[in-house]
Design a protein around this motif. Structure first.
Motif, PDB file in Angstrom:
ATOM      1  N   SER A   1      34.657 -20.431 -21.294  1.00 48.09           N
ATOM      2  CA  SER A   1      34.408 -19.391 -19.993  1.00 48.09           C
ATOM      3  C   SER A   1      35.164 -19.970 -18.704  1.00 48.09           C
ATOM      4  O   SER A   1      35.602 -19.381 -18.268  1.00 48.09           O
ATOM      5  N   TYR A   2      35.979 -20.971 -19.059  1.00 45.83           N
ATOM      6  CA  TYR A   2      36.901 -21.665 -17.484  1.00 45.83           C
ATOM      7  C   TYR A   2      37.605 -20.898 -17.589  1.00 45.83           C
ATOM      8  O   TYR A   2      38.782 -20.415 -16.719  1.00 45.83           O
ATOM      9  N   ARG A   3      38.655 -20.846 -18.745  1.00 39.85           N
ATOM     10  CA  ARG A   3      40.344 -20.357 -19.175  1.00 39.85           C
ATOM     11  C   ARG A   3      39.840 -18.706 -18.747  1.00 39.85           C
ATOM     12  O   ARG A   3      40.919 -18.165 -18.779  1.00 39.85           O
TER      13      ARG A   3
ATOM     14  N   GLY B   1      41.858 -17.808 -15.709  1.00 37.07           N
ATOM     15  CA  GLY B   1      43.447 -18.446 -16.566  1.00 37.07           C
ATOM     16  C   GLY B   1      44.814 -18.350 -15.687  1.00 37.07           C
ATOM     17  O   GLY B   1      45.856 -18.466 -16.293  1.00 37.07           O
ATOM     18  N   ALA B   2      45.159 -17.020 -15.179  1.00 40.18           N
ATOM     19  CA  ALA B   2      46.127 -17.826 -13.801  1.00 40.18           C
ATOM     20  C   ALA B   2      46.307 -18.755 -13.777  1.00 40.18           C
ATOM     21  O   ALA B   2      47.377 -18.822 -13.444  1.00 40.18           O
TER      22      ALA B   2
ATOM     23  N   ILE C   1      52.964 -23.953 -16.877  1.00 38.49           N
ATOM     24  CA  ILE C   1      54.578 -23.592 -16.481  1.00 38.49           C
ATOM     25  C   ILE C   1      55.229 -24.650 -15.673  1.00 38.49           C
ATOM     26  O   ILE C   1      55.787 -25.119 -16.823  1.00 38.49           O
ATOM     27  N   ALA C   2      54.379 -25.749 -14.483  1.00 37.54           N
ATOM     28  CA  ALA C   2      54.667 -26.595 -14.549  1.00 37.54           C
ATOM     29  C   ALA C   2      54.745 -27.461 -14.861  1.00 37.54           C
ATOM     30  O   ALA C   2      55.327 -28.623 -14.972  1.00 37.54           O
ATOM     31  N   CYS C   3      53.670 -28.143 -16.043  1.00 34.75           N
ATOM     32  CA  CYS C   3      53.581 -29.188 -16.197  1.00 34.75           C
ATOM     33  C   CYS C   3      54.689 -28.812 -17.637  1.00 34.75           C
ATOM     34  O   CYS C   3      54.944 -29.718 -18.106  1.00 34.75           O
ATOM     35  N   ARG C   4      55.144 -27.774 -18.195  1.00 33.20           N
ATOM     36  CA  ARG C   4      56.783 -27.669 -19.331  1.00 33.20           C
ATOM     37  C   ARG C   4      57.149 -28.169 -18.535  1.00 33.20           C
ATOM     38  O   ARG C   4      58.640 -28.659 -19.084  1.00 33.20           O
TER      39      ARG C   4
END
Length: 159
Positions: free
Chosen positions: A54-56, A60-61, A68-71
């Protein structure tokens, strides 16, 4: 005097019996709730897969942007602790290195309570001289004793 001639007396008796029964039920519920609470503290609930789904779905956005920032920081999104939202997990290069303050580490300087023996970490007094190790991840989940300026802090549990 018969009860049929005094309906108010019968009603008062029934009301009193009802109150006593309600009090007994309340006492039983409180007792059951307190033991359930103790059980829950010893056996923490695992987040339900449906809550994570549900959270995803709802965020999701946001998760995509965080991924992206984590990678970009050489991390991966993963679940840590008891949360339903993923966090950016970044492995440290100095994991396990002896330290006396977090400034010496990429993550935290700590004594990992989850890995230490009970008698070892319980013997460490707050404010006592202590040496820790650098955490394996920038964010440390679980229970630990932070080490700053060569002294032990209060034990912390991060979920």
């Amino acid at each position: 005097m018969s009860v049929s001639r005094r309906p108010g007396l019968l009603l008062a008796g029934l009301l009193l019996a009802g109150l006593l029964l309600a009090g007994l039920l309340l006492a039983l519920l409180v007792a059951a709730g307190s033991s359930a609470l103790l059980f829950a503290q010893d056996n923490p609930p695992v987040p339900i897969a449906g809550a994570r789904d549900s959270y995803r779905r709802d965020y999701g956005a946001d998760i995509a942007a965080e991924t992206i920032a984590c990678r970009a920081r050489a991390g991966t999104m993963a679940y840590r602790g008891r949360t339903i939202e993923p966090v950016c997990v970044i492995q440290t290069k100095d994991a396990g290195k002896t330290c006396s303050a977090s400034a010496e580490c990429e993550g935290r300087c700590l004594i990992d309570i989850d890995k230490a023996k009970d008698e070892e970490w319980r013997a460490i007094a707050v404010g006592a001289a202590a040496t820790g190790v650098c955490s394996a991840e920038e964010l440390h989940f679980g229970c630990y004793i932070p080490i700053e300026r060569g002294t032990a802090g209060h034990p912390v549990c991060a979920d």
